[in-house]
Motif scaffolding. Sequence first.
Motif, short mmCIF file in Angstrom:
data_model
loop_
_atom_site.label_atom_id
_atom_site.label_comp_id
_atom_site.label_asym_id
_atom_site.label_seq_id
_atom_site.Cartn_x
_atom_site.Cartn_y
_atom_site.Cartn_z
N LEU A 56 0.81 -1.21 0.00
CA LEU A 56 0.00 0.00 0.00
C LEU A 56 0.85 1.27 0.00
O LEU A 56 0.67 2.15 -0.85
CB LEU A 56 -0.94 0.01 1.21
CG LEU A 56 -1.75 1.30 1.41
CD1 LEU A 56 -2.76 1.47 0.28
CD2 LEU A 56 -2.43 1.31 2.77
N PHE A 57 1.78 1.37 0.94
CA PHE A 57 2.56 2.60 1.06
C PHE A 57 3.57 2.76 -0.08
O PHE A 57 3.85 3.88 -0.51
CB PHE A 57 3.26 2.65 2.41
CG PHE A 57 2.29 2.70 3.56
CD1 PHE A 57 1.34 3.71 3.63
CD2 PHE A 57 2.30 1.74 4.57
CE1 PHE A 57 0.42 3.77 4.67
CE2 PHE A 57 1.40 1.79 5.62
CZ PHE A 57 0.45 2.81 5.67
N GLU A 58 4.10 1.64 -0.59
CA GLU A 58 4.97 1.73 -1.76
C GLU A 58 4.19 2.21 -2.98
O GLU A 58 4.68 2.99 -3.79
CB GLU A 58 5.61 0.37 -2.04
CG GLU A 58 6.67 -0.04 -1.06
CD GLU A 58 7.87 0.88 -1.08
OE1 GLU A 58 8.21 1.37 -2.18
OE2 GLU A 58 8.46 1.13 -0.02
N GLY A 59 2.95 1.71 -3.11
CA GLY A 59 2.11 2.14 -4.22
C GLY A 59 1.75 3.61 -4.14
O GLY A 59 1.68 4.31 -5.16
N MET A 60 1.52 4.11 -2.92
CA MET A 60 1.23 5.53 -2.74
C MET A 60 2.45 6.37 -3.09
O MET A 60 2.35 7.41 -3.74
CB MET A 60 0.78 5.79 -1.31
CG MET A 60 -0.56 5.18 -0.95
SD MET A 60 -0.93 5.34 0.82
CE MET A 60 -1.09 7.13 0.97
N LYS A 61 3.63 5.90 -2.67
CA LYS A 61 4.86 6.65 -2.91
C LYS A 61 5.18 6.73 -4.41
O LYS A 61 5.66 7.74 -4.90
CB LYS A 61 6.01 5.99 -2.15
CG LYS A 61 7.32 6.75 -2.25
CD LYS A 61 8.35 6.21 -1.27
CE LYS A 61 8.71 4.78 -1.57
NZ LYS A 61 9.81 4.28 -0.69
N SER A 62 4.87 5.65 -5.14
CA SER A 62 5.17 5.62 -6.58
C SER A 62 4.09 6.29 -7.42
O SER A 62 4.24 6.43 -8.63
CB SER A 62 5.34 4.17 -7.03
OG SER A 62 4.11 3.45 -6.92
N GLY A 63 2.98 6.67 -6.80
CA GLY A 63 1.91 7.34 -7.53
C GLY A 63 0.95 6.39 -8.21
O GLY A 63 0.09 6.84 -8.99
#
Length: 288
Positions: A56-63
Motif C-alpha cells: 500500500l505505502f509503496e504504491g502511494m509513494k510511486s503514484g
Amino acid sequence: MRLTHSSGPIRRCVVGILTVTAVAAAAAPEVSAAKKLRTRAITRPTFDPSAERVDLFEGMKSGRLEARVIARDSLGGAFQVTNLTSKPLTVELPEAFVAVQVNRQILGAQGGLTGGGGFGGRGTQTTGGGVGGVGGAAGGAAGGQGQGFFSVPPERTVSLPYHSVCLEHGKKEPNSRVRYTVMPVDAFSADPVLYELLTVVARGRVDTQTAQAAAWHVASDMSWTELLRKVRRTRGRSVPYFDPQRVRQAELLVATARGRVREKAADLPENDSSESTDGIPLRSRVVR
C-alpha cells in the motif's frame, strides 16, 4: 410563406426531429446511470492472480495508488484505495495505519512528515487502526488476522470499513467533512507498543472504551489516573468518560501489547540490525 397542416414533407420532417429528440432525452438518464455505475466504489473486492502485488505505502509513494479514509467518527468509517494505473493491482495492506488530516501535514518520500505544521497543530484528531483483514475477499488474511490483500481493477476504487481510535487527546472528533490520508504507524510514533495496540484495534474485537483508554495512555501519555478522572458533560452534569472496569481492561491490553513487543525483540538475532520504514532499528525502539 405560411405553412399549414397539409404540408406533408415538412410535417414528417418536424415529427421525425421531435421523435429523435425525445428518444435522446429518454436515453440520457440511462447513460448517466451507467457511467455512475462504472465509477461506483467496489465494496466486495476479489483477488486477481494475474495482477501485480503492491504494498500500500509503496504504491502511494510511486503514484500508482491513492488511499484515504472517510471518517464516520473516531471509531472508524470507510477506507478507500484507488488504482491510478491502467492495469489491475493487488494491494497488500498493513496490519495497522494512521489517518491524518490532509491539510495538517506534507508527506515526504518515505511517507513521514516533512512540514506543514505536523501533528499537534489545529484540526481534528489523528486516528489509528486498520481494516483488520479483507473480510471475505479472495486471498485475504484468514479470520481478519495479519496482513490482507485484494485486487483493484484499473482506475477503480475499493472501499472497505475500518476500525480506529483517537491518538491526540484534546482535539476535535474526526468527521466525514474532513479529508484524511493514511501513513505508516511509525511515521506518527516510534513506539512499537502503539503499533501492536492498533493491530488489535484494527480487528474490531476489543471494546471501544477499552481501546480508546489504551490508545490515549500510549499515544498521548495520559496516566490511568487521568483517564479515570476524565469527565464529559451530559444533560448539564459531569459524568465519568470511562467506566473504571474498562480502564482496568485497557491496562491489561497495553501490558499484552508490551509483552508482544518483547517477544518479537527476543526472536531477533543479537546482531540483527533490521530497520523499520522510518529507519529506526527495531531493537532501539522505546517500550513504555
